[in-house]
Design an enzyme around this catalytic site. Sequence first.
Site, mmCIF file in Angstrom:
data_model
loop_
_atom_site.group_PDB
_atom_site.id
_atom_site.type_symbol
_atom_site.label_atom_id
_atom_site.label_comp_id
_atom_site.label_asym_id
_atom_site.label_seq_id
_atom_site.Cartn_x
_atom_site.Cartn_y
_atom_site.Cartn_z
ATOM 1 N N GLU A 55 0.846 -1.204 0.000
ATOM 2 C CA GLU A 55 0.000 0.000 0.000
ATOM 3 C C GLU A 55 0.878 1.250 0.000
ATOM 4 O OE1 GLU A 55 0.073 -2.580 2.023
ATOM 5 O OE2 GLU A 55 -1.790 -2.855 3.128
ATOM 6 N N CYS A 78 -2.286 -3.060 7.191
ATOM 7 C CA CYS A 78 -1.876 -3.276 8.575
ATOM 8 C C CYS A 78 -2.181 -2.070 9.457
ATOM 9 C CB CYS A 78 -0.403 -3.656 8.655
ATOM 10 S SG CYS A 78 0.704 -2.329 8.182
#
Length: 364
Positions: A55, A78
């Site tokens: 990401e 996360c």
Amino acid sequence: MQRRYEQLMRKCLSLAKKSEGYVSPNPLVGAIIFDDDFRIISQGRHEVCGRNHAERNAILNAKEDLKGKSLIVNLEPCSHYGKTPPCADLIIENGIKKVIIGMVDPNPIVSGKGIKKLKQAGIEVITGVLEKECTELNEIFIKNQLYSKPFVTIKTATTADGKIATKEGNSKWITDEISRREVHKLRNKYDAVLTSSDTVMKDNPQMTCRLKGGRNPVRIVLDTNLKTDPKSKIYNKDGTRVIIITSEIVSREKTKNYPSDVEILRCPEKDGHIDIKKAIELIYQQGIRSILVEAGARLNNAVIQTKSADKLIQFIAPKILSDKEAISFSQGCSRREIADCNNLIFISTKQLKNDIMIIGKFVD
Ligand code: AOF
Ligand code: ZN
């Protein structure tokens, strides 16, 4: 809409797959940022363990403002401070309005918390897009996270009647060069190959990955009594980690015959052989998260009977040996009933040049 998400998720999966062999013990992750017209703005993947998450790379690669854009990723972003700060925070800070996720992170320190964080920030979250495919891609990571055990695959090359060698041990060559190339791809992907003293003594294999640009797996030999020749090719010095797992009672003197960079670990025995379950625990403690078993009838059987195997990859050649004393790829039990079989689910079959490749998952 769902179909467009699936198309993009497939792209995330193939992006992620490019890192196979390089991210262990981390997951394979690919991320794409796109706008309301499904125009791709940027993409990123987790390239090497310890570096940026997918990401973050997708966000860093963007050349325009990300406010109001959408991000699709095969694993839940996360929420923890690990080697890098939380991806969920970065997504929120960049004003992304929608996040599409393939699967929830099995890692207990993240699991569900990343999604919660995004939702609490007012981001629309869609989960479960191509969940099955996402789960399959990260089968190693999932097994590690849920069971703290390595993912174990048995690779074998057989005739159509399931034989791997004649009684004398002649096995060259059952499958063709295209199948053998597939094996090198597997070696490039798995953390380690595991074999037995029998195979080292009979075949003297190198167990290296001979693909251009490939990387070698750690080589592990189960050698209860240190019978293998220290000059065997598998112990060649090439910068790759090599481990021998031997019995706890083998003499120190014997271990000195092996090259100094070969690591020798001791493991308890069971019925005169290394206790395979204990050996696998030991291997996990060495930081190895996936094992490709490339061995013969006895070790394959031990791995299967101890229910240590997750997957079988069988290359089948269009040949029938028919010899009454030939060796099957798993042999060693006395069984009278078909009901006593170990069971698999076949998940894929692929026609190669002359051979076929069957992939099965163990179910019991
Ligand atoms: C990755 N790459 O793209 C994503 C991961 O050790 P760290 O700090 O890199 O954190 C690893 C954990 O982060 C991993 O176990 C998984 O739960 C989560 N997501 N990890 O390595 C990624 N998205
Ligand atoms: Zn992350």
